[in-house]
Design an enzyme around this catalytic site. Structure first.
Site, mmCIF file in Angstrom:
data_model
loop_
_atom_site.group_PDB
_atom_site.id
_atom_site.type_symbol
_atom_site.label_atom_id
_atom_site.label_comp_id
_atom_site.label_asym_id
_atom_site.label_seq_id
_atom_site.Cartn_x
_atom_site.Cartn_y
_atom_site.Cartn_z
ATOM 1 N N ASP A 163 4.629 -5.549 1.258
ATOM 2 C CA ASP A 163 5.470 -4.880 2.061
ATOM 3 C C ASP A 163 5.168 -5.267 3.716
ATOM 4 O OD1 ASP A 163 3.048 -3.674 2.190
ATOM 5 O OD2 ASP A 163 3.592 -1.566 2.144
ATOM 6 N N SER A 164 4.221 -6.384 3.912
ATOM 7 C CA SER A 164 3.964 -7.122 4.985
ATOM 8 C C SER A 164 5.123 -7.694 5.415
ATOM 9 C CB SER A 164 3.014 -8.088 4.897
ATOM 10 O OG SER A 164 3.070 -9.118 3.667
ATOM 11 N N ASP A 210 5.664 -5.114 -3.936
ATOM 12 C CA ASP A 210 4.969 -3.985 -3.209
ATOM 13 C C ASP A 210 5.706 -2.585 -3.229
ATOM 14 O OD1 ASP A 210 2.244 -3.465 -2.492
ATOM 15 O OD2 ASP A 210 2.809 -4.482 -0.477
ATOM 16 N N LYS A 236 2.666 -3.407 -7.178
ATOM 17 C CA LYS A 236 1.667 -3.126 -6.710
ATOM 18 C C LYS A 236 1.571 -1.668 -5.759
ATOM 19 C CE LYS A 236 -0.303 -5.366 -2.731
ATOM 20 N NZ LYS A 236 -0.274 -4.303 -1.738
ATOM 21 N N GLU A 244 -0.804 0.967 -3.260
ATOM 22 C CA GLU A 244 -1.962 1.298 -2.362
ATOM 23 C C GLU A 244 -2.832 2.521 -2.759
ATOM 24 O OE1 GLU A 244 -1.404 0.737 1.848
ATOM 25 O OE2 GLU A 244 -0.632 -1.132 1.553
ATOM 26 N N GLU A 261 -9.108 -4.881 0.035
ATOM 27 C CA GLU A 261 -8.674 -5.592 1.366
ATOM 28 C C GLU A 261 -10.051 -5.056 2.170
ATOM 29 O OE1 GLU A 261 -4.819 -5.270 2.540
ATOM 30 O OE2 GLU A 261 -5.447 -5.739 4.606
HETATM 31 O O1 KIV Z 1 1.722 -6.495 2.021
HETATM 32 C C1 KIV Z 1 0.900 -7.497 1.807
HETATM 33 O O2 KIV Z 1 1.581 -8.799 1.857
HETATM 34 C C2 KIV Z 1 -0.338 -7.111 0.831
HETATM 35 C C3 KIV Z 1 -1.103 -8.401 1.051
HETATM 36 C C4 KIV Z 1 -1.576 -8.915 2.081
HETATM 37 C C5 KIV Z 1 -2.215 -8.006 -0.229
HETATM 38 O O3 KIV Z 1 -0.280 -5.936 0.715
#
Ligand code: KIV
Length: 282
Positions: A47-48, A86, A116, A118, A185
């Site tokens: 989600d970056s 994510d 993924k 969090e 992280e």
């Molecule tokens: O959103 C993302 O890119 C991430 C990674 C940096 C682990 O969660």
């Protein structure tokens, strides 16, 4: 380097074989193809995306539709790597049913192999329910960007005994809940090593030292393409921003000067068509 499609089982086996797991982010098909063809084992549609590709200030505004749209694109560039999507902020925290239904969309609509999430102990029941429903889950603890505000900013986590103990408990909880791997992280390297030794599933570090079972970076950071800020744990393996800027200004200058396109980059007419045009004029 394309070979057999990797599965969650293959990723877990890599920990047992002490074979480091390489993870990078992608947000579109052509970028994903670079990663897939060059030996990256997990392609993460992080989600970056929000900051790197959509221009947001944080990952918080990223929506399910945006994540699915980009995950679908990335899927078209991935043949071998495990593809992980994510789950965005508030797509899995409200209740388990919503988490299963949103997680399932990554598999059904975008072709992801896993998702993924969090969070620590507070999401373990949700993770267990998703795994029971057939959705492979990767955890993410330590600095969790979606809730960085609540953590007091983008800070290293687990520096004191109490928070180090909590992170250990969270990693064990996620492993028991059925997660197949956990991103660690921004935590001290010795704590990451202790967590890695205490669970049977792989840890993937980002700012968590060398003892993790694998490493992840945001691809645009590694390539020097994201200039807004660079976390101190990032090693730049290329500095592409000046090269990109150089290519763009060279193109602009040649267009302004009428140098581009030259004959080599134009479709030159065949002799008979030229004759025809001359006759028409005449
Ligand atoms: O959103 C993302 O890119 C991430 C990674 C940096 C682990 O969660």
């Amino acid at each position: 380097m394309i070979g057999k499609k990797l599965t969650v089982r293959d990723i877990i086996d890599m920990k047992n074989a002490a074979d480091k797991i390489v993870v990078l982010t992608a947000y579109d098909a052509s970028f994903a193809r670079f990663l897939d063809r060059n030996g990256v084992e997990i392609v993460l549609v992080g989600d970056s995306l929000g900051m790197v590709a959509l221009g947001y200030e944080s990952t918080v505004p990223v929506t399910m539709e945006e994540m699915l749209h980009h995950s679908r694109a990335v899927k078209h560039g991935v043949e071998r790597a495990l593809l992980v999507g994510d789950m965005p902020f508030l797509s899995y925290q409200v209740d388990k049913r919503e988490a299963i239904s949103n997680g399932g969309r990554f598999l059904k609509e975008a072709g992801c192999d896993a998702v993924k999430l969090e969070g620590g102990l507070e999401i373990c029941e949700t993770v267990a329910a998703m795994v029971r429903a057939g959705i492979p889950v990767m955890g993410h603890i330590g600095l969790t960007p979606q809730t960085a505000g609540a953590l007091g900013g983008y800070k290293v986590q687990g520096r004191d005994a109490q928070s180090a103990r909590r992170l250990l408990a969270e990693a064990k909880g996620l492993a028991e809940a059925g997660a197949f791997a956990i991103v660690l992280e921004c935590i001290p390297d010795k704590l990451a090593a202790a967590i890695t030794a205490s669970i049977a599933i792989p840890t993937i570090g980002i700012g968590a030292g060398a003892q993790c079972d694998g490493q992840v970076l945001v691809s645009h950071d590694l390539l020097g393409m994201f200039e807004k800020f660079v976390p101190s744990f990032v090693k730049r393996y290329a500095d592409l921003a000046p090269q990109i800027a150089g290519a763009i200004t060279a193109f602009r200058d040649e267009v302004k000067a009428g140098v581009y396109p030259d004959a080599e980059h134009s479709f030159v007419m065949q002799g008979e068509v030229e004759d025809l045009l001359r006759q028409d004029k005449g």
